[in-house]
Design a protein around this motif. Structure first.
Motif, PDB file in Angstrom:
ATOM      1  N   UNK A 205     124.990  49.480 -18.996  1.00 28.74           N
ATOM      2  CA  UNK A 205     126.378  49.024 -19.083  1.00 28.74           C
ATOM      3  C   UNK A 205     127.067  49.619 -20.308  1.00 28.74           C
ATOM      4  N   UNK A 213     129.006  43.324 -28.415  1.00 26.15           N
ATOM      5  CA  UNK A 213     130.209  42.500 -28.361  1.00 26.15           C
ATOM      6  C   UNK A 213     130.466  41.984 -26.949  1.00 26.15           C
ATOM      7  N   UNK A 214     130.847  40.728 -26.853  1.00 30.38           N
ATOM      8  CA  UNK A 214     131.300  40.163 -25.578  1.00 30.38           C
ATOM      9  C   UNK A 214     132.603  39.412 -25.841  1.00 30.38           C
ATOM     10  N   UNK A 215     133.324  39.142 -24.774  1.00 34.67           N
ATOM     11  CA  UNK A 215     134.561  38.375 -24.881  1.00 34.67           C
ATOM     12  C   UNK A 215     134.209  36.907 -24.900  1.00 34.67           C
TER      13      UNK A 215
ATOM     14  N   UNK B  99     130.759  34.536 -18.056  1.00 30.21           N
ATOM     15  CA  UNK B  99     131.981  35.239 -18.454  1.00 30.21           C
ATOM     16  C   UNK B  99     131.697  36.230 -19.579  1.00 30.21           C
ATOM     17  N   UNK B 100     131.002  35.754 -20.602  1.00 32.84           N
ATOM     18  CA  UNK B 100     130.718  36.615 -21.744  1.00 32.84           C
ATOM     19  C   UNK B 100     129.847  37.787 -21.329  1.00 32.84           C
ATOM     20  N   UNK B 103     131.712  40.471 -19.529  1.00 29.93           N
ATOM     21  CA  UNK B 103     132.682  41.187 -20.377  1.00 29.93           C
ATOM     22  C   UNK B 103     132.024  42.308 -21.182  1.00 29.93           C
ATOM     23  N   UNK B 104     130.709  42.330 -21.222  1.00 33.55           N
ATOM     24  CA  UNK B 104     129.997  43.306 -22.062  1.00 33.55           C
ATOM     25  C   UNK B 104     130.324  44.747 -21.679  1.00 33.55           C
ATOM     26  N   UNK B 105     130.227  45.065 -20.383  1.00 33.15           N
ATOM     27  CA  UNK B 105     130.486  46.429 -19.924  1.00 33.15           C
ATOM     28  C   UNK B 105     131.921  46.879 -20.198  1.00 33.15           C
ATOM     29  N   UNK B 107     134.026  45.921 -22.391  1.00 34.11           N
ATOM     30  CA  UNK B 107     134.258  46.156 -23.821  1.00 34.11           C
ATOM     31  C   UNK B 107     133.616  47.471 -24.251  1.00 34.11           C
ATOM     32  N   UNK B 108     132.451  47.787 -23.669  1.00 34.89           N
ATOM     33  CA  UNK B 108     131.806  49.053 -24.010  1.00 34.89           C
ATOM     34  C   UNK B 108     132.602  50.252 -23.505  1.00 34.89           C
ATOM     35  N   UNK B 113     141.212  43.753 -25.226  1.00 34.84           N
ATOM     36  CA  UNK B 113     140.800  42.401 -24.855  1.00 34.84           C
ATOM     37  C   UNK B 113     141.411  41.918 -23.543  1.00 34.84           C
ATOM     38  N   UNK B 116     140.074  43.892 -20.589  1.00 33.23           N
ATOM     39  CA  UNK B 116     138.680  43.541 -20.334  1.00 33.23           C
ATOM     40  C   UNK B 116     138.603  42.192 -19.636  1.00 33.23           C
TER      41      UNK B 116
END
Ligand SMILES: Nc1ncnc2c1ncn2[C@@H]1O[C@H](COP(=O)(O)OP(=O)(O)OP(=O)(O)O)[C@@H](O)[C@H]1O
Ligand SMILES: [Mg+2]
Lengths: 244, 243
Positions: A205, A213-215, B99-100, B103-105, B107-108, B113, B116
């Motif tokens: 990924x 980092x994650x949201x 959710x978190x 969101x990883x991919x 953001x990469x 924000x 994403x």
């Protein structure tokens, strides 16, 4: 997963801003430690109970069970205050009973206050919040990954244990010890293997070894609620100082 | 022209286990490709090569006709276009909540924000797990974990989505539901490559199929014909679909 983790992940207050929960929980803890135990401690206990059961929706029986667990230690500690060992052997300590009940009340209230935070907030949220108070991202990420691995390793250990039991690996003490030793020895390579595959999954990924980092959804903090919590704490403090 | 081409891929695991032996393969845009073969045939190893996780000891891989590179920049560009969902979802989920994790991919990919977050919502919606967004990844059923893991790859909007046994362990209805979901993703522009042990499912769902045995391709062609060809299927140690 412990019952506390489970409740923290599913309770009604899970999505509430951490600042509110931290102010309340740490505030109650501080008051329990600072105020004279009578009548502040029972008041704090009542507030904590209402918060956890009415607010976060934890059943009263569950709350009682969780609160009772550390109480065993508190009572053991308090018991030592009741007696004294002097020249004439073991005797009741002067004022010992009062000291012991004060300690029990204070400790119970302190635990209950802190539990309002830990029961409504997953450990991972608490760790993630450390970033906002200046802990480096790397350390926070390692802590979060460790937490995840503990959960997965716990599950692996549990199923390995069940598989051993199913093959009669626990029928007597000798075999149980042998089986447990083998389980522990096997858990490490299994967990390392898992870590390796997790790394491949992260790389797939787009992870390149930098930050994980994650949201993280951040619910808006309500000034009104913060003010209400502060007012509650002040009221408790006044009650605790003035009533005795 | 084929979107992704592998030529003469050969790979031996450290410790000397040969896993791929001169594998040639082409993924055509928009054609679902099923990879079949018995346990240990090398299916997972192949998928790990197709997104650069493993590097072949011989052979090459072309993306849109251009040879890929295994350096950092090459891999980043490659993985933007080719997504991978691992066989075991527990190997992929790492964040506290669904959710978190999803969101990883995004953001990469360097998305802002808001964007994403929109990608996450869209992927959760596509996989039908919007209601699980705030669930801890550790408190999901097997099938829910699987969907969460796929959402994590889908949120990056890859051109090719590699799925290692996406329906294994799902009940028949969940498997069908997942396939319908994948079909919708395909309509949105992703080419699907998946491994499976379910010959009937592959026959119904895939356009093309390759048969694996001992790290070699022993058959390839349109799924409809190949999976009914008893002789070809037997070479891969598989039972053909009844006509
Ligand atoms: N990490 C590893 N180290 C060494 N050998 C491995 C490793 N992973 C797989 N192998 C070996 O490589 C060969 C191919 O394995 P692979 O996992 O690709 O098979 P597969 O077709 O995906 O099987 P399955 O259907 O069981 O998932 C097997 O002989 C296997 O034992
Ligand atoms: Mg496999």
């Amino acid at each position: 997963m412990t019952p506390i983790d489970r409740i923290a992940a599913t309770n009604r207050w899970r999505g509430r801003p951490l600042v509110e929960k931290a102010l309340l929980g740490l505030g109650l803890l501080a008051l329990a430690l600072a105020l004279p135990p009578w009548p502040a401690a029972p008041a704090i206990l009542v507030v904590a109970t209402l918060v956890v059961t009415r607010g976060a929706g934890v059943p009263l029986a569950t709350w009682a069970k969780i609160l009772a667990a550390p109480l065993g230690f508190v009572l053991t500690g308090a018991a030592t205050l009741i007696v004294t060992v002097g020249d004439h052997g073991v005797a009741l300590a002067p004022g010992g009973l009062a000291a012991a009940s004060a300690l029990t009340l204070r400790a119970t209230a302190a635990i209950a206050g802190l539990l309002t935070l830990t029961l409504t907030t997953p450990a991972t949220d608490l760790v993630a919040a450390l970033r906002r108070v200046g802990v480096p991202a790397e350390i926070v990420e390692i802590a979060l990954l460790t937490h995840r691995f503990l959960l997965v390793a716990g599950d692996t250990a549990q199923s390995m244990n069940a598989a051993q039991a199913a093959r009669l690996g626990h029928v007597d003490w000798k075999r149980r010890i042998r089986s447990t030793g083998m389980l522990a020895a096997n858990l490490l390579p299994r967990t390392l293997d898992r870590a390796h595959r997790l790394e491949q999954g992260l790389a797939a990924r787009g992870w390149t070894g930098a930050s994980l980092a994650v949201l993280r959804p951040e619910p808006p903090v309500s000034i009104r609620r913060l003010a209400a919590i502060l007012a509650l704490l002040v009221a408790l403090a006044l009650f605790g100082c003035l009533v005795p | 022209m084929s979107l992704l081409v592998a030529e003469g891929l050969t790979y031996v695991y450290p410790g000397g286990v040969p896993a791929l032996d001169h594998v040639d393969l082409a993924v055509a845009r928009g054609r679902r490709l099923a990879v079949l073969g018995p346990n240990g045939a090398g299916k997972t190893t192949l998928l790990l090569h197709l997104n650069g996780t493993l590097r072949p000891s011989a052979g090459r891989i072309l993306l849109d006709g251009a040879p890929v590179a295994w350096d950092r920049a090459g891999l980043v560009a490659w993985r933007r276009r080719v997504g991978l969902v691992l066989q075991d979802a527990d190997d992929q989920l790492f964040a506290p909540t669904v959710f978190e994790d999803v969101s990883f991919g995004p953001l990469n990919l360097g998305l802002a924000r808001d964007e994403a977050e929109a990608r996450v919502r869209e992927a959760l919606e596509a996989l039908d797990i919007a209601d699980l967004a705030d669930r801890p990844t550790h408190m999901l059923s097997f099938g829910q974990k699987k969907r969460a893991a796929i959402a994590g790859a889908v949120a990056m909007r890859p051109e090719i989505l590699l799925l290692d046994e996406p329906t294994a362990g799902l009940d028949a209805r969940s498997a069908r539901r997942l396939l319908a979901t994948l079909e919708a993703l395909e309509a949105a522009g992703a080419t699907l490559v998946f491994t499976t042990h379910d010959v009937v499912l592959a026959h119904r769902f895939a356009h093309d199929a390759v048969l694996f045995q001992d790290g070699r391709i022993v058959g390839h062609g349109p799924a409809r014909d190949l999976l009914r060809d008893a002789a070809a299927m037997d070479r891969a140690g598989l039972d053909a679909v009844e006509a």
